[in-house]
Scaffold this active site. Structure first.
Site, PDB file in Angstrom:
ATOM      1  N   SER A   1      -3.837  -5.101   1.257  1.00  0.00           N
ATOM      2  CA  SER A   1      -2.591  -3.896   1.154  1.00  0.00           C
ATOM      3  C   SER A   1      -1.946  -4.660  -0.032  1.00  0.00           C
ATOM      4  O   SER A   1      -1.788  -4.919  -1.028  1.00  0.00           O
ATOM      5  CB  SER A   1      -2.522  -3.943   2.486  1.00  0.00           C
TER       6      SER A   1
ATOM      7  N   HIS B   1      -8.661   2.293   5.288  1.00  0.00           N
ATOM      8  CA  HIS B   1      -7.208   1.577   4.695  1.00  0.00           C
ATOM      9  C   HIS B   1      -7.804  -0.174   5.900  1.00  0.00           C
ATOM     10  O   HIS B   1      -7.526  -0.937   4.482  1.00  0.00           O
ATOM     11  CB  HIS B   1      -6.332   1.680   4.608  1.00  0.00           C
TER      12      HIS B   1
ATOM     13  N   ASP C   1      -9.525   5.793   1.614  1.00  0.00           N
ATOM     14  CA  ASP C   1      -8.281   5.325   2.100  1.00  0.00           C
ATOM     15  C   ASP C   1      -7.740   5.980   1.483  1.00  0.00           C
ATOM     16  O   ASP C   1      -6.941   5.976   0.243  1.00  0.00           O
ATOM     17  CB  ASP C   1      -8.278   3.790   1.635  1.00  0.00           C
TER      18      ASP C   1
ATOM     19  N   TYR D   1       0.167 -12.832   2.591  1.00  0.00           N
ATOM     20  CA  TYR D   1       0.217 -11.339   2.655  1.00  0.00           C
ATOM     21  C   TYR D   1       1.347 -11.082   2.275  1.00  0.00           C
ATOM     22  O   TYR D   1       2.335 -10.530   1.288  1.00  0.00           O
ATOM     23  CB  TYR D   1       0.550 -10.501   4.493  1.00  0.00           C
TER      24      TYR D   1
END
Length: 802
Positions: free
Chosen positions: A638, A772, A730, A557
C-alpha cells in the site's frame, strides 16, 4: 484512516501485507442461508480470470533467450525474458501547471477493456514462467502450510450475558465465531464464515451485536472488496433474517439500546448496480451518508440521518454511548488524524427513532467540534461529561474532558507524555482506564482512574504488541491479546476486582515445530540522512555471525500515522529458519511511532524523508555486516508499496530484490479513483501547483530511468529483481497503479533497447478474487507468501536449509 487504512472508527491500521505484520481488529477474520449470503456478493470476474485459465495460453508469448549475465537476480543459466509487447499511446499528454506529462499507458486505467484483460493475461503467464524456475517454491508452500496449521484464538468478548470469540483450527479459510454461556461453558458455533463461499473469498469484515445480544449484524464482503453487504443473524436460532443492506463502505454498525435497529453509513447505489462487479470499479467514492435501519424492514425504508452534499468527499462515523443516551458522529475530510465531532441526545426522542419514521427528517446534531484541527476519540461519558483521547495541542496524545453543557471548558485528565505516545484507552469496571502507551515502538500497559487520571498500576509486558483489548465499561474483567516477532500470541485475563492486579494467561497460542529459543530480536537505531535516529527491529537466528553474507528482508511503511509494531509471522520465521535470512522492520517517519510530529515529518513536501529513512536502514544493515546489497530484499504494501517503488528508482544499486504490494504508483492521478481523494492529507494533490512539484520528484511511475546511463552510478548498475503485486478487486489502491508502473518499467528497462543491460526480471503477481488484503482466505495468504518469498530467495541467491 479510510482508503489506505480503515477501521470501524474510520481511522485504524492498514493491512500491510499478507502474513507480514497485520494486526487489524476489524478485518476478520451463517451457517443458515449461506447461499443467500454468498449470492449477493460474488459478481462476474470480468477483468481477471483464474490463473489456471491463463496456463492454456500459447507459450509463444513468453520466450526465454540466453544472454551473458553475472548479476544477482538472473534466471537459470543467465536466461532473460522477452517481455510482451504493450501499446504506448503517445497522444496522451497532460499539462500540469505548464509542465507537459506524458501518460502513454492511460488506457490501462479501464478495467473492462479487452486490451487490459489481454495485458493482464500475458503478464500472469510471464510471471508463472518465472516462478516455475524458483526451486524453493514448493518447499516454502509446504513448510508455511505445515506451520500455519496451528489453532488461533482472538480475545473473548462479552455481550449480554454471553461470551463470544473467534477461533481458527489452523487452515480454515476464516476464523469461526463461537458463543458460550460462561468461560467454562460449552462453546458452540454461532457463525461460520467458511460456509459463505466454496473458495473462502467471501468474508465477514465488520460485525456488531445488539445490546441484548439477541441479534448480530454482520458486514460481508466478497473477493476482498471494501464494499460490504450488511445482514442480520438471530443469535438464538442461528437464522439469518430478511434484512439486506447494500452499498455499505467504511462503516461501523452502532445499535440503539432499544435493540430495534442500528446506524450505518453507505454510498448511493451506482446507476448500473445490476451489472457492476463490486470492487472492480474505479470511480470516486462520494456522498457518504449516515442511515438508521429498523430490523425487519427493507433498506428503502431506512432513515437518512445525515448527509452533506456541499462536501461530497467527507466520511462519517457513528457510535452510541455506553449509556445509550447519545449518538456521537465523527466527520472526516481525509486520512489526517483530525475530525469534527457532533452529537445527538437520543433521549429527546419520545419513541426513539420511530419519531423519524413518519416525518422522514434528519437528526438535528449539536456541534461540539466544528473544525479539522485535531482528532477526538470517545472513551467514556458520565451523563453530559465526556472524556476523549485527543491530539489537540498534544502530538503524542492526551486524555481530556468536557461537559456538553459547558463546551468552552476542557480539562486534561492524563496530560501528554514527554516521550511516549498514548496509543489507546479503554474504560472498564465503571471507573478504571486501561491505557496503552508506545515507548520506542514497545508497548507499555497501565491502569488509571477515570475520574482523576491517576496511574494506579503498571502491568508487566515483554517487548511486543497489545493487538487487542476486550472489555466493556460494565465488565469486571478485561482481556488482552499480545504478540511479538517470536510470540505467536498470548491472551491474558485480568480480574479487575483484585487490589493487586495481575495478568493471568487465559490462552497461549502454540505453533508446533516453532522453537523461539532458536531466534532472537534486537532493536537498533539507524541514523538517517539528516541525523534522525530511525528505530528498526532485527529478527534472526540466535548467535548470528555478522559477516555480510546473509540474505535479508527489510520491511517498511511510513505513512498515515500508522505504527508498525512487532507481530508474529509464519512466513518470516520460515525465511529465517530455512533460508538463513534476516528480517528487519523499519519504523520510518510518516508513521505514528512517535506521535503526530513523527507522522508529519514524512508527509507532503517532506515525503522524501520516508525514502531517506528507509535507505538509511538498508545502509545500516550493509554497514554493520548483516547483509550486502545483492542479498538485500525490500518489501512494503500500500503506502509501503509506494515506498519500495520510490526507493528502487532512487537507489537501484542498494537492493537485490524488491516486493512492492498494492502500491500507490501514480502520484499525479491517485486522487481520481475510489477513495484516493482521502490520501491528499499525506500526499498533497497534483491539482495544486506547489504540490504537483512535490509529487513529480518521487512518483514511482514518473521516475523510472536507466541507472546504467547515470554517470553517478557504478558501471553495470541495473534495477533489482522486482515483483509488483496487486489484485483484481482492490478498490482501495486500484490495480491500474501497478499495471501502469509494470508496463513503464518493462518498456524503459527492457523493451526500448535491443540488448538491455537489465537482466533482473521485472514481473507482477496479479491475484484474482482478492482485494487490498483484508478478508483473504488462509489458502490465498499461503500461496502469495510462497510465490513472493520463493522469488525473493531465488533472486538473492539463498538456498533452502533443512
Amino acid at each position: 484512516m479510510v482508503s489506505l487504512c480503515w477501521s470501524s472508527k474510520l481511522i485504524s491500521s492498514l493491512w500491510i501485507g499478507a502474513g507480514i505484520l497485520s494486526r487489524e481488529g476489524l478485518h476478520a477474520s451463517a451457517s443458515a442461508s449461506s447461499s443467500i449470503l454468498a449470492g449477493s456478493l460474488v459478481g462476474k470476474n470480468r477483468l481477471f480470470r483464474s490463473r489456471t485459465l491463463f496456463a492454456s495460453r500459447s507459450a509463444r508469448e513468453v520466450i526465454f533467450r540466453r544472454k551473458s549475465a553475472t548479476t544477482m537476480g538472473s534466471l537459470p543459466e543467465s536466461v532473460w525474458l522477452d517481455y510482451p509487447d504493450v501499446r504506448r499511446d503517445g497522444s496522451v499528454v497532460e499539462d500540469y501547471h505548464g509542465v507537459p506529462i506524458a501518460d502513454p499507458y492511460r488506457w490501462l486505467e479501464d478495467p473492462d477493456s479487452k486490451e487490459v484483460k489481454d495485458f493482464v493475461e500475458r503478464q500472469i503467464q510471464l510471471t508463472d514462467s518465472v516462478l516455475k524456475t524458483c526451486e524453493g517454491r514448493d518447499k516454502l508452500r509446504e513448510k508455511i502450510t505445515d506451520l500455519f496449521d496451528y489453532p488461533r484464538y482472538d480475545c473473548p468478548f462479552k455481550q449480554g450475558q454471553k461470551y463470544f470469540y473467534f477461533h481458527n483450527t489452523g487452515l480454515q479459510a476464516h476464523s469461526v465465531l463461537y458463543v458460550q454461556d460462561s468461560l467454562e461453558g460449552k462453546a458452540e458455533v454461532l457463525l461460520d464464515p467458511n460456509q459463505l463461499s466454496e473458495d473462502g473469498t467471501v468474508a465477514v469484515s465488520v460485525y456488531s451485536f445488539s445490546e441484548d445480544a439477541k441479534y448480530l449484524a454482520l458486514g460481508i464482503s466478497g473477493s476482498g472488496s471494501d464494499w460490504v453487504t450488511i445482514k442480520v443473524l438471530r443469535v438464538e436460532n442461528r437464522m439469518m433474517q430478511l434484512d439486506i443492506l447494500s452499498w455499505v463502505k467504511f462503516s461501523s454498525i452502532s445499535w440503539t439500546h432499544d435493540n430495534k435497529g442500528f446506524f450505518y453509513c453507505r454510498y448511493p447505489a451506482p446507476t448500473n448496480e445490476e451489472t457492476v462487479d463490486a470492487g472492480t470499479e474505479t470511480n470516486s467514492n462520494l456522498h457518504h451518508q449516515l442511515y438508521y435501519h429498523f430490523l425487519g424492514t427493507d433498506q428503502s425504508e431506512d432513515i437518512l440521518c445525515w448527509k452533506d452534499p456541499d462536501n461530497p468527499k467527507w466520511l462519517f462515523g457513528s457510535e452510541v454511548t455506553d449509556d445509550g443516551k447519545y449518538l456521537i458522529m465523527t466527520l472526516e475530510e481525509g486520512c489526517d488524524p483530525v475530525n469534527r465531532l457532533y452529537y445527538f441526545d437520543l433521549s429527546t426522542l419520545t419513541n426513539g427513532l420511530e419519531d423519524l419514521r413518519h416525518t422522514r427528517t434528519s437528526l438535528q446534531f449539536q456541534k461540539l467540534i466544528d473544525n479539522f484541527e485535531a482528532q477526538y476519540e470517545l472513551i467514556a461519558n458520565n451523563g453530559s461529561i465526556f472524556t476523549f483521547r485527543t491530539n489537540k495541542n498534544a502530538p503524542k496524545y492526551k486524555l481530556t474532558r468536557v461537559d456538553l453543557n459547558n463546551p468552552a471548558v476542557w480539562t486534561d485528565v492524563i496530560p501528554e507524555s514527554e516521550k511516549d505516545v498514548l496509543e489507546s484507552v479503554h474504560c472498564v469496571n465503571e471507573h478504571q482506564l486501561v491505557v496503552c502507551y508506545l515507548s520506542d515502538v514497545k508497548y507499555v500497559l497501565q491502569i488509571h482512574e477515570l475520574d482523576t487520571g491517576v496511574l494506579t498500576q503498571q502491568l508487566p509486558l515483554e517487548i511486543g504488541t497489545i493487538s487487542a483489548v476486550s472489555g466493556r465499561r460494565k465488565d469486571k474483567e478485561v482481556f488482552f491479546s499480545f504478540t511479538s516477532f517470536l510470540t505467536p500470541g498470548i491472551i491474558y485475563r485480568c480480574d479487575l476486582t483484585k487490589n493487586n492486579l495481575e495478568l493471568d494467561v487465559f490462552r497461549e497460542i502454540i505453533v508446533k515445530g516453532f522453537d523461539r529459543a532458536s531466534f532472537e530480536t534486537r532493536q537498533v537505531f539507524a541514523p538517517s540522512k539528516d541525523g534522525t535516529r530511525i528505530p528498526m527491529f532485527i529478527v534472526s537466528k540466535k548467535d548470528l555471525v555478522l559477516n555480510g553474507a546473509h540474505p535479508a528482508l527489510l520491511y517498511g511503511y511510513g505513512g498515515f500515522n500508522i505504527s508498525i509494531t512487532p507481530a508474529f509471522s509464519i512466513s518470516k520465521i520460515v525465511l529465517i529458519r530455512h533460508f538463513g535470512a534476516i528480517f528487519a522492520s523499519a519504523n520510518i517517519r510518516g508513521g505514528g511511532e512517535y506521535g503526530e510530529e513523527w507522522h508529519k515529518a514524512g508527509c507532503l513536501g517532506i515525503k522524501q524523508n520516508c525514502f531517506d529513512d528507509f535507505q538509511a536502514c538498508a545502509e545500516f544493515l550493509i554497514r554493520e555486516k548483516y547483509t550486502q546489497p545483492g542479498k538485500l530484499g525490500i518489501e512494503g504494501a500500500s503506502n509501503g508499496g509506494l515506498l519500495v517503488a520510490a526507493c528502487i528508482n532512487q537507489r537501484p544499486d542498494l537492493f537485490g530484490c524488491a516486493l512492492a504490494q498494492v502500491g500507490v504508483m501514480d502520484m499525479l492521478r491517485f486522487h481520481k479513483f475510489t477513495i484516493g481523494h482521502a490520501w491528499t492529507s499525506d500526499y498533497g494533490c497534483s491539482d495544486e501547483e506547489e504540490q504537483f512539484h512535490w509529487q513529480i520528484k518521487y512518483s514511482p511511475l514518473h521516475n523510472v530511468s536507466r541507472p546504467w546511463e547515470n554517470p553517478n552510478r557504478e558501471k553495470g548498475t541495473q534495477y533489482p529483481a522486482t515483483m509488483l503485486l496487486t489484485a483484481d478487486h482492490d478498490d482501495r489502491v486500484v490495480p491500474l497503479h501497478t499495471l501502469k508502473l509494470l508496463a513503464t518499467m518493462q518498456y524503459v528497462l527492457n523493451k526500448s533497447l535491443p540488448n538491455s543491460p537489465q537482466t533482473n526480471p521485472i514481473i507482477a503477481r496479479i491475484d484474482a478474487k482478492a482485494g487490498h488484503g483484508a478478508g483473504r482466505p488462509t489458502k490465498k495468504l499461503i500461496e502469495e507468501a510462497a510465490d513472493k518469498y520463493a522469488f525473493l530467495a531465488k533472486m538473492l541467491g539463498a538456498s533452502w536449509i533443512d
